[in-house]
Design an enzyme around this catalytic site. Structure first.
Site, PDB file in Angstrom:
ATOM      1  N   ASN A   8       0.917  -1.291   0.190  1.00  0.00           N
ATOM      2  CA  ASN A   8       0.140  -0.139  -0.044  1.00  0.00           C
ATOM      3  C   ASN A   8       0.957   1.311  -0.140  1.00  0.00           C
ATOM      4  O   ASN A   8       1.384   1.619   0.986  1.00  0.00           O
ATOM      5  CB  ASN A   8      -1.032  -0.034   0.964  1.00  0.00           C
ATOM      6  CG  ASN A   8      -1.985   1.094   1.183  1.00  0.00           C
ATOM      7  OD1 ASN A   8      -2.001   2.085   0.223  1.00  0.00           O
ATOM      8  ND2 ASN A   8      -2.962   1.219   2.037  1.00  0.00           N
ATOM      9  N   ARG A  92      -2.924  -2.402  -3.319  1.00  0.00           N
ATOM     10  CA  ARG A  92      -4.319  -1.388  -3.232  1.00  0.00           C
ATOM     11  C   ARG A  92      -4.093  -0.301  -4.251  1.00  0.00           C
ATOM     12  O   ARG A  92      -3.234   0.313  -4.546  1.00  0.00           O
ATOM     13  CB  ARG A  92      -4.158  -0.639  -1.918  1.00  0.00           C
ATOM     14  CG  ARG A  92      -5.394   0.161  -1.683  1.00  0.00           C
ATOM     15  CD  ARG A  92      -5.357   1.300  -0.657  1.00  0.00           C
ATOM     16  NE  ARG A  92      -6.208   2.164  -0.588  1.00  0.00           N
ATOM     17  CZ  ARG A  92      -6.234   3.276   0.074  1.00  0.00           C
ATOM     18  NH1 ARG A  92      -5.243   3.689   0.658  1.00  0.00           N
ATOM     19  NH2 ARG A  92      -7.585   4.016   0.119  1.00  0.00           N
ATOM     20  N   HIS A 180     -13.024   3.517  -0.637  1.00  0.00           N
ATOM     21  CA  HIS A 180     -12.713   2.678   0.793  1.00  0.00           C
ATOM     22  C   HIS A 180     -13.249   1.359   0.620  1.00  0.00           C
ATOM     23  O   HIS A 180     -13.848   0.486   1.648  1.00  0.00           O
ATOM     24  CB  HIS A 180     -13.224   3.194   2.171  1.00  0.00           C
ATOM     25  CG  HIS A 180     -12.492   4.571   2.158  1.00  0.00           C
ATOM     26  ND1 HIS A 180     -13.067   5.810   2.375  1.00  0.00           N
ATOM     27  CD2 HIS A 180     -11.318   4.819   2.339  1.00  0.00           C
ATOM     28  CE1 HIS A 180     -12.262   6.585   2.738  1.00  0.00           C
ATOM     29  NE2 HIS A 180     -11.127   6.199   2.676  1.00  0.00           N
ATOM     30  N   ARG A 240      -9.409  17.054   3.127  1.00  0.00           N
ATOM     31  CA  ARG A 240     -10.268  17.144   1.893  1.00  0.00           C
ATOM     32  C   ARG A 240     -11.632  17.710   2.441  1.00  0.00           C
ATOM     33  O   ARG A 240     -12.137  17.402   3.419  1.00  0.00           O
ATOM     34  CB  ARG A 240     -10.483  15.941   1.242  1.00  0.00           C
ATOM     35  CG  ARG A 240      -9.366  15.370   0.315  1.00  0.00           C
ATOM     36  CD  ARG A 240      -9.311  13.974  -0.205  1.00  0.00           C
ATOM     37  NE  ARG A 240      -8.905  13.028   0.834  1.00  0.00           N
ATOM     38  CZ  ARG A 240      -8.846  11.688   0.948  1.00  0.00           C
ATOM     39  NH1 ARG A 240      -9.395  10.989   0.079  1.00  0.00           N
ATOM     40  NH2 ARG A 240      -8.389  10.914   1.841  1.00  0.00           N
ATOM     41  N   GLU A 378      -7.805  -4.045   5.195  1.00  0.00           N
ATOM     42  CA  GLU A 378      -7.724  -3.904   3.962  1.00  0.00           C
ATOM     43  C   GLU A 378      -6.461  -5.041   3.653  1.00  0.00           C
ATOM     44  O   GLU A 378      -6.634  -5.218   2.359  1.00  0.00           O
ATOM     45  CB  GLU A 378      -7.464  -2.428   3.606  1.00  0.00           C
ATOM     46  CG  GLU A 378      -8.737  -1.595   4.135  1.00  0.00           C
ATOM     47  CD  GLU A 378      -8.269  -0.010   3.980  1.00  0.00           C
ATOM     48  OE1 GLU A 378      -8.900   0.642   3.399  1.00  0.00           O
ATOM     49  OE2 GLU A 378      -7.473   0.192   4.782  1.00  0.00           O
TER      50      GLU A 378
END
Length: 404
Positions: A8, A92, A180, A240, A378
């Site tokens: 990742n 990922r 996600h 963000r 994940e």
């Protein structure tokens, strides 16, 4: 021992995990590590599955100037010192666009297609692709698998997928993707063992971290998400803004004279909790602060989670459970308590003691809906997808069917 490496990659760090493949395709976490401070203060840290430290070493800046160099350092350490030679690498990749609704074996053609989405995920996509290119160049025979954060949401109905814009733009890929997805997929797969009575029901999952979003699950499938075309939409995040009137973007261009590149940088790096507080994008720092702007940032974060919970409950036509996950969701009992107070109209009643000790089930026995805290994983999802693709023997040119 056969192993799978999961990568990742970000702009200044590469996180990696090594999974051992055991009997009947079972995966066991073997090593967890990362190289951070890339280009500034590079440092490799790694530990074994039990938590014992395996490495903690610094490197000169010129040794690790970028992500490919970090991959080379981590790879050499794994091969030369731990004798780990993975049979495949899972990555990922944040944006899969309209082409990919499931993981895919990577070749140069896949990389070329994924490069088209760099502008839609500028904080993530270029860095996700950097180690892929590096490994394609240096280890071309090593199978690599791209696992997409958008893929899990491709089950949305057309009404959830479309913006109210001309169809041609939708056909070109301007649509609501959601992100996600690897986290939500893990939660969906975990619910049958954690809470079998609600696993097939109507569940809202709140993935609350530096990047934050929420997802509506029905029968374990995503039916709606707070994020859309890019990872800017929905909840306020670390840097963000979340949901914002497009007119604000037009104002920044026409009235403030900001070029598109500047607007992009502003929206991805200067807004959210950082912009609201003027202090930090780190929720831990904001919770510790007495500055009123820090309190405002937290208030807005919690308020928007409550608003979006109502939207997702409407999409589900009811609600059977609520799940917190990711960094803030798993670790901040105060944020969970404040969010839960905004879910009381949906029937949620929090157990303060269970919440304080970070229990799995944090709602009272008489709560109208159960409220859970489920740590996400994940990386395990990526490892499982990678192993499944290898076992199925799919070709390098395999692409998903388009979902309209």
């Amino acid at each position: 021992m056969e192993t799978i490496l999961v990568v990742n990659a970000g702009s200044s760090s590469v996180k990696f995990q090594v999974y051992a493949i055991e009997g009947e395709g079972t995966l066991r976490r073997h090593i967890k590590g990362q190289i951070d401070g890339i280009g500034s203060r590079p440092r490799l840290r790694a530990s074994a599955a039990g938590g014992d430290a395996l490495a903690d070493r610094a490197y000169p800046i010129e040794t690790v100037p970028d992500v490919p160099a970090a991959m080379a350092v981590a790879g050499a350490w794994l091969r030369d010192e731990l004798r780990v030679t993975p049979i495949a690498v899972g990555h990922r990749v944040v944006h899969g666009g309209p082409d990919y609704a499931k993981p895919v074996l990577i070749d140069h053609g896949v990389v070329s297609r994924l490069e088209r989405f760099v502008s839609l995920a500028p904080l993530h996509q270029p860095h996700n692709l950097a180690p892929i290119r590096s490994l394609l160049t240096n280890f071309p025979a090593l199978p690599q698998v791209a696992c997409f954060d958008t893929a899990f949401h491709r089950t949305h109905d057309a009404v959830a997928d479309h913006y109210a814009i001309p169809h041609q733009l939708h056909a070109e890929g301007v649509r609501r993707y959601g992100f996600h997805g690897l986290s939500y997929e893990y939660i969906a797969r975990t619910l049958p063992s954690v809470a079998p009575d609600i696993a097939k029901g109507r569940v809202i999952v709140a993935h609350l971290g530096s990047g934050a979003s929420m997802c509506a699950l029905k029968d374990g499938r995503s039916v709606e998400s707070t994020m859309g075309f890019t990872a800017l939409d929905g909840l306020p995040m670390g840097t963000r803004p979340g949901q914002i009137d497009p007119g604000v973007v037009l104002y920044l261009i026409s009235e403030k004279g900001m070029p598109a590149a500047k607007v992009q940088d502003f929206l991805y790096r200067e807004c959210g909790l950082k912009g609201l507080s003027g202090i930090s994008n780190d929720m831990r720092e904001l919770e510790a602060s007495t500055d009123p702007h820090a309190r405002l940032a937290i208030d807005c974060f919690v308020y928007r989670i409550g608003l979006n919970a109502g939207m997702l409950a409407a999409a589900l036509q009811g609600l059977d459970a609520f799940v917190f996950t990711a960094g803030i969701g798993e670790n901040s009992s105060s944020i969970r308590a404040r969010v839960a107070s905004r879910l009381e109209w949906l029937g949620a009643v929090l157990d303060a003691g269970e919440n304080a000790r970070h229990a799995r089930l944090i709602s009272e026995a008489g709560s109208g809906i159960p409220v859970y805290v489920i740590p996400t994983d994940e990386e395990l999802m990526i490892a499982q997808h990678t192993l499944a693709l290898l076992m199925n023997g799919q070709s390098h040119n395999t692409r998903s069917e388009r979902v309209s």
